[in-house]
Motif scaffolding. Structure first.
Motif, PDB file in Angstrom:
ATOM      1  N   THR A   1     -37.219  88.607   2.135  1.00 32.60           N
ATOM      2  CA  THR A   1     -36.424  88.461   3.351  1.00 32.60           C
ATOM      3  C   THR A   1     -36.015  86.997   3.516  1.00 32.60           C
ATOM      4  O   THR A   1     -36.556  86.101   2.864  1.00 32.60           O
ATOM      5  N   GLY A   2     -35.058  86.763   4.379  1.00 31.88           N
ATOM      6  CA  GLY A   2     -34.585  85.408   4.631  1.00 31.88           C
ATOM      7  C   GLY A   2     -33.400  85.458   5.565  1.00 31.88           C
ATOM      8  O   GLY A   2     -33.026  86.529   6.073  1.00 31.88           O
ATOM      9  N   PRO A   3     -32.750  84.309   5.807  1.00 25.76           N
ATOM     10  CA  PRO A   3     -31.605  84.281   6.731  1.00 25.76           C
ATOM     11  C   PRO A   3     -30.509  85.265   6.358  1.00 25.76           C
ATOM     12  O   PRO A   3     -29.850  85.840   7.234  1.00 25.76           O
ATOM     13  N   GLU A   4     -30.276  85.446   5.047  1.00 24.64           N
ATOM     14  CA  GLU A   4     -29.229  86.373   4.619  1.00 24.64           C
ATOM     15  C   GLU A   4     -29.741  87.799   4.428  1.00 24.64           C
ATOM     16  O   GLU A   4     -28.944  88.732   4.264  1.00 24.64           O
ATOM     17  N   ASP A   5     -31.050  87.963   4.435  1.00 24.82           N
ATOM     18  CA  ASP A   5     -31.661  89.289   4.274  1.00 24.82           C
ATOM     19  C   ASP A   5     -32.767  89.458   5.315  1.00 24.82           C
ATOM     20  O   ASP A   5     -33.957  89.459   4.984  1.00 24.82           O
TER      21      ASP A   5
END
Length: 304
Positions: free
Chosen positions: A277-281
């Motif tokens: 996960t992350g800012p784009e996911d």
């Protein structure tokens, strides 16, 4: 179309190179569909035959004798679920099958006394349980590799006594399906609350829904096992690996299935992994506690 994967023999002997090869073989499928047949798994065919004979023998017993193994919260839901006992999770009716569960127990819940009582009718099934647990460990390691993780990334969640379950199911052809299930399903559509499920059936009846929304008949394939992903891997992978919706249609002949569910330790909280996960996911799924929340699901469908 249902894919087929040949694995490098019994999972107890897999090397890291073998697990990488399995990951390469299943990765695209698990991202697109989440189900396939597994061949060359090394589990003896005669053992599966013996388990069907154990299952047939048990379901031939009088109701009172089967009833002494009644599944309940105090048995950690091991044991017998009589015909119509299990409520559907998708409609107001019940499922048209008898079921039995063997598997691990946990000290975090009240223990059945004696703990092995519910395993008594099924010694061969317990032997098969061990084989399927090892195969599932190997498949789960391959899932981790396909996701760009270390092959042992999921091991801490299964250390100790993970609550794996082996289900022995009987669908009687004379049993009319519950009319509330829509077109007469013997088991209503659902996604398993598990990491993955491995299944064998002695008669057709299982259907799986593909990514286009089409329901596919799962045939009986001698020597192969059918494998599909559950909610927990989909949740861990943040949707990169797809959980497979499935159901059982009304059967024309008596049908038995052997259904193994690979599960983590009691109380593991399943949520999208930080590495995926992350800012784009951002996380696409909320957390799910495989302890109290899962017990609440079982309590609701079994009336405990």
């Amino acid at each position: 179309m249902i894919s087929h994967l040949e694995v490098p023999g019994h999972a107890a002997g897999w090397t890291s190179k073998d697990r990488s090869a399995v990951a390469a073989g299943l990765g695209g499928n698990f991202r697109a569909e989440g189900f396939l047949f597994v061949h060359n798994h090394g589990i003896p065919a005669h053992l599966i035959t013996d388990v069907y004979e154990e299952t047939r023998r048990f379901y031939s017993l009088p109701p009172a004798e089967k009833g002494q193994y009644d599944a309940c919260e105090q048995s950690q839901f091991l044991g017998y679920r009589r015909l119509g006992r299990e409520r559907s999770r998708t409609h107001g009716g019940t499922e048209s099958c008898e079921q039995y569960r063997v598997g691990n127990t946990t000290d975090d819940l009240p223990l059945p006394s004696p703990a092995d009582f519910y395993h008594t009718p099924f010694p061969k099934s317990l032997e098969l349980f061990g084989h399927l647990a090892r195969l599932s460990d190997g498949i789960l390691a391959a899932c981790a590799l396909d996701l760009g993780l270390e092959e042992n990334a999921f091991d801490p969640y299964l250390a100790g006594s993970p609550l794996h379950r082996l289900g022995l199911n009987h669908y009687g052809a004379s049993r009319p399906p519950d009319t509330r299930s829509g077109p007469g399903h013997a088991m209503s559509p659902h996604i398993d609350l598990s990491l993955l499920t491995i299944l064998d059936q002695n008669e057709p009846g299982l259907q799986v829904r593909d990514s286009d929304g089409q329901w596919l008949d799962v045939p009986t394939v001698p020597g192969a096992l059918f494998l599909f992903l559950g909610d927990y891997v989909q949740r861990w992978s943040n949707g990169l690996h797809r959980a497979a919706p499935h159901r059982v249609v009304r059967v024309r002949r008596d049908r038995m299935s052997i259904q193994y569910k690979h599960r983590p330790n009691y109380g593991v909280v399943i949520r999208p992994l930080d590495a995926l996960t992350g800012p784009e996911d951002p996380p696409a799924y909320g957390p799910l506690n495989t302890g109290p929340e899962y017990v609440a699901v079982l309590r609701s469908i079994l009336g405990n």
